[in-house]
Design an enzyme around this catalytic site. Structure first.
Site, mmCIF file in Angstrom:
data_model
loop_
_atom_site.group_PDB
_atom_site.id
_atom_site.type_symbol
_atom_site.label_atom_id
_atom_site.label_comp_id
_atom_site.label_asym_id
_atom_site.label_seq_id
_atom_site.Cartn_x
_atom_site.Cartn_y
_atom_site.Cartn_z
ATOM 1 C CG ASN A 271 -0.215 -0.005 2.530
ATOM 2 O OD1 ASN A 271 0.471 -0.955 2.843
ATOM 3 N ND2 ASN A 271 -0.336 1.059 3.297
ATOM 4 C CB THR A 272 2.774 3.008 1.769
ATOM 5 O OG1 THR A 272 3.432 4.278 1.797
ATOM 6 C CG2 THR A 272 3.406 2.139 2.835
ATOM 7 N N GLY A 273 5.168 3.194 -0.126
ATOM 8 C CA GLY A 273 6.630 3.096 -0.255
ATOM 9 C C GLY A 273 7.095 2.211 -1.407
ATOM 10 C CB ILE A 274 9.955 -0.147 -1.515
ATOM 11 C CG1 ILE A 274 11.005 0.904 -1.133
ATOM 12 C CG2 ILE A 274 10.544 -1.185 -2.459
ATOM 13 C CD1 ILE A 274 12.078 0.398 -0.175
ATOM 14 C CE1 TYR B 7 14.194 -2.727 9.006
ATOM 15 C CE2 TYR B 7 16.521 -2.328 8.635
ATOM 16 C CZ TYR B 7 15.229 -2.393 8.154
ATOM 17 O OH TYR B 7 14.978 -2.149 6.827
HETATM 18 N N1 LIG Z 1 13.374 2.786 3.137
HETATM 19 C C1 LIG Z 1 14.615 2.339 3.245
HETATM 20 O O1 LIG Z 1 15.599 3.112 3.286
HETATM 21 C C2 LIG Z 1 14.870 0.854 3.303
HETATM 22 C C3 LIG Z 1 16.193 0.418 3.336
HETATM 23 C C4 LIG Z 1 16.458 -0.946 3.391
HETATM 24 C C5 LIG Z 1 15.391 -1.847 3.402
HETATM 25 N N2 LIG Z 1 14.100 -1.403 3.384
HETATM 26 C C6 LIG Z 1 13.024 -2.408 3.412
HETATM 27 O O2 LIG Z 1 12.102 -2.156 2.377
HETATM 28 C C7 LIG Z 1 10.820 -2.695 2.736
HETATM 29 C C8 LIG Z 1 9.739 -1.684 2.424
HETATM 30 O O3 LIG Z 1 9.895 -0.576 3.304
HETATM 31 P P1 LIG Z 1 9.574 0.934 2.881
HETATM 32 O O4 LIG Z 1 10.833 1.685 2.965
HETATM 33 O O5 LIG Z 1 8.763 0.981 1.647
HETATM 34 O O6 LIG Z 1 8.723 1.388 4.164
HETATM 35 P P2 LIG Z 1 7.209 1.883 4.335
HETATM 36 O O7 LIG Z 1 6.885 2.915 3.329
HETATM 37 O O8 LIG Z 1 7.065 2.214 5.779
HETATM 38 O O9 LIG Z 1 6.378 0.560 4.011
HETATM 39 C C9 LIG Z 1 6.366 -0.511 4.904
HETATM 40 C C10 LIG Z 1 5.132 -1.353 4.633
HETATM 41 O O10 LIG Z 1 5.123 -2.429 5.579
HETATM 42 C C11 LIG Z 1 3.836 -2.459 6.188
HETATM 43 N N3 LIG Z 1 3.865 -3.040 7.521
HETATM 44 C C12 LIG Z 1 4.606 -2.667 8.589
HETATM 45 N N4 LIG Z 1 4.301 -3.438 9.654
HETATM 46 C C13 LIG Z 1 3.353 -4.316 9.233
HETATM 47 C C14 LIG Z 1 2.621 -5.356 9.858
HETATM 48 N N5 LIG Z 1 2.780 -5.662 11.163
HETATM 49 N N6 LIG Z 1 1.732 -6.064 9.118
HETATM 50 C C15 LIG Z 1 1.531 -5.762 7.822
HETATM 51 N N7 LIG Z 1 2.168 -4.785 7.173
HETATM 52 C C16 LIG Z 1 3.066 -4.072 7.882
HETATM 53 C C17 LIG Z 1 3.403 -0.995 6.239
HETATM 54 O O11 LIG Z 1 2.016 -0.903 6.478
HETATM 55 P P3 LIG Z 1 1.349 0.502 6.974
HETATM 56 O O12 LIG Z 1 1.251 1.368 5.754
HETATM 57 O O13 LIG Z 1 0.025 0.091 7.519
HETATM 58 O O14 LIG Z 1 2.278 1.070 8.009
HETATM 59 C C18 LIG Z 1 3.818 -0.576 4.838
HETATM 60 O O15 LIG Z 1 2.883 -1.012 3.899
HETATM 61 C C19 LIG Z 1 10.922 -3.066 4.209
HETATM 62 O O16 LIG Z 1 11.084 -4.456 4.344
HETATM 63 C C20 LIG Z 1 12.176 -2.354 4.675
HETATM 64 O O17 LIG Z 1 12.795 -3.012 5.763
HETATM 65 C C21 LIG Z 1 13.813 -0.077 3.325
#
Ligand SMILES: NC(=O)c1ccc[n+]([C@@H]2O[C@H](COP(=O)([O-])OP(=O)(O)OC[C@H]3O[C@@H](n4cnc5c(N)ncnc54)[C@H](OP(=O)(O)O)[C@@H]3O)[C@@H](O)[C@H]2O)c1
Length: 344
Positions: free
Chosen positions: A64-67, A220
């Site tokens: 639903n959001t982000g990546i 993490y």
């Molecule tokens: N951003 C970075 O710099 C970065 C770097 C390295 C790795 N990553 C990895 O990339 C992936 C995507 O992250 P993002 O950066 O796109 O972050 P994000 O925008 O915060 O998206 C995270 C997603 O995970 C969902 N989520 C979190 N807790 C959950 C739960 N208990 N049950 C179901 N869904 C849950 C969130 O839902 P809600 O919308 O309801 O909160 C959201 O849809 C993650 O695995 C993260 O660890 C990100």
């Protein structure tokens, strides 16, 4: 009186600049070059491929959001059927409307399924619904992630970050394995992070609870290490025997709403040194979510990767993960305790 202070201050500033102007110019030049490189090269260098995904079904957690959102959008544009699993149904439907508008896909190609990864019951419900109602599962993308949590333990008895990022995805993968086998060649993709390298050893007595977090990045870093270690085991078990390949990846530093895991351990050092530096780096060098999604898309659609032995990817290229992630004994041990933890 105040004029004297101002004069003294401007004198100090002038003297400092005269003394350090070369260093100042070098640092600002480097920062500016980095910023321009990121803005005009990294964020514009999108993975280019006209690979169609017609007839393929993809399940993506946290779509639903982000990546996850950007990954879902790209795959919809390629004709895939995409199921996004979200914990918040309202946010999920908002994302679906946006995805339909932005990708131009048919509403029939996209579906929302509810799942809170902090609850094994919720994961089991998702898997049951998916197995009953969906015909195919070509790609499972375990993307949802939690940076840190103020809750110490979930109702299932585990660390919330470990359960969300690793254990629930482990359970989901196992519960959907038959569907992946029926749709082979198929793939499992675990969105991990380079922060997994912060873990130098695993304390097995505390691996899934993380009461005594030893890594700077709290729970993490181990959660991301476990994702890669289980990808390693899945690859060993399923690639040759079942034609199901598994990949892990890091998206790099991406500007999304994910909480910084360091917020867990706020102290004098982190607030004075780490935060200003981290946010400056993020402001200057972070990727856009679209750019951050490129490696997930690459691992999903590149047909030549189906037989690839590579485990970990960054910027659409296979790169080295930490030695811990390729240790067969550690992988076996993690698999055993994870099966016990999730009850399979
Ligand atoms: N951003 C970075 O710099 C970065 C770097 C390295 C790795 N990553 C990895 O990339 C992936 C995507 O992250 P993002 O950066 O796109 O972050 P994000 O925008 O915060 O998206 C995270 C997603 O995970 C969902 N989520 C979190 N807790 C959950 C739960 N208990 N049950 C179901 N869904 C849950 C969130 O839902 P809600 O919308 O309801 O909160 C959201 O849809 C993650 O695995 C993260 O660890 C990100």
């Amino acid at each position: 009186m105040s004029e004297t202070i101002i004069e003294k201050l401007s004198l100090i500033v002038n003297e400092t600049f005269n003394q350090y102007h070369k260093s100042f110019l070098i640092i600002s030049g480097t920062v500016l070059t980095g910023w321009l490189y990121n803005k005009y090269w990294i964020n514009r260098r999108l993975f280019s491929s006209c690979q169609s995904m017609e007839g393929k079904t993809v399940l993506i957690t946290g779509g639903n959001t982000g990546i996850g959102y950007e990954t879902a959008k790209d795959l919809l544009q390629r004709g895939a059927r995409v199921i996004i699993a979200c914990r918040n149904v309202n946010k999920g439907y908002e994302a679906i409307n946006k995805l339909v508008n932005e990708s131009g896909c048919s509403k029939l190609n996209i579906r929302l399924m509810e799942c809170d990864l902090c609850s094994f019951d919720s994961v089991r419900n998702l898997a049951k619904l998916y197995n009953e109602e969906e015909d195919r599962l070509d790609i499972l993308i375990c993307n949802a992630g939690l940076g840190y949590s103020s809750t110490i333990i979930t109702k299932d008895g585990f660390n919330p970050v470990i359960q969300t990022n690793y254990l629930s995805h482990f359970l989901l993968t196992n519960l959907l394995l038959n569907k992946l086998k029926q749709s082979k060649p198929s793939r499992i993709i675990n969105v991990s992070s380079d922060l997994h390298k912060a873990v130098k050893s695993i304390d097995w007595s505390d691996a899934l609870t993380q009461f005594h977090k030893t890594s700077l990045f709290g729970a993490y870093a181990p959660s991301k290490l476990f994702q890669i270690l289980s990808t390693y085991k899945l690859k060993q078990d399923l690639l040759d025997n079942e034609n199901i390949n598994s990949f892990s990846l890091t998206p790099g530093l991406v500007s999304t709403s994910i909480k910084d895991p360091m917020e867990e351990s706020i102290n004098f050092f982190t607030s004075i040194f780490y935060y200003p530096l981290f946010y400056l780096m993020k402001f200057l060098f972070s990727k856009t979510p679209q750019s951050g999604a490129q490696t997930s898309i690459y691992c999903t659609i590149q047909s030549h990767l189906q037989k690839s032995k590579d485990l970990y990817f960054e910027n659409c290229t296979a790169v080295k993960s930490s030695p811990l992630t390729m240790d067969p004994l550690l992988a076996e041990k993690l698999w055993t305790i994870s099966c016990q933890a999730v009850g399979i």
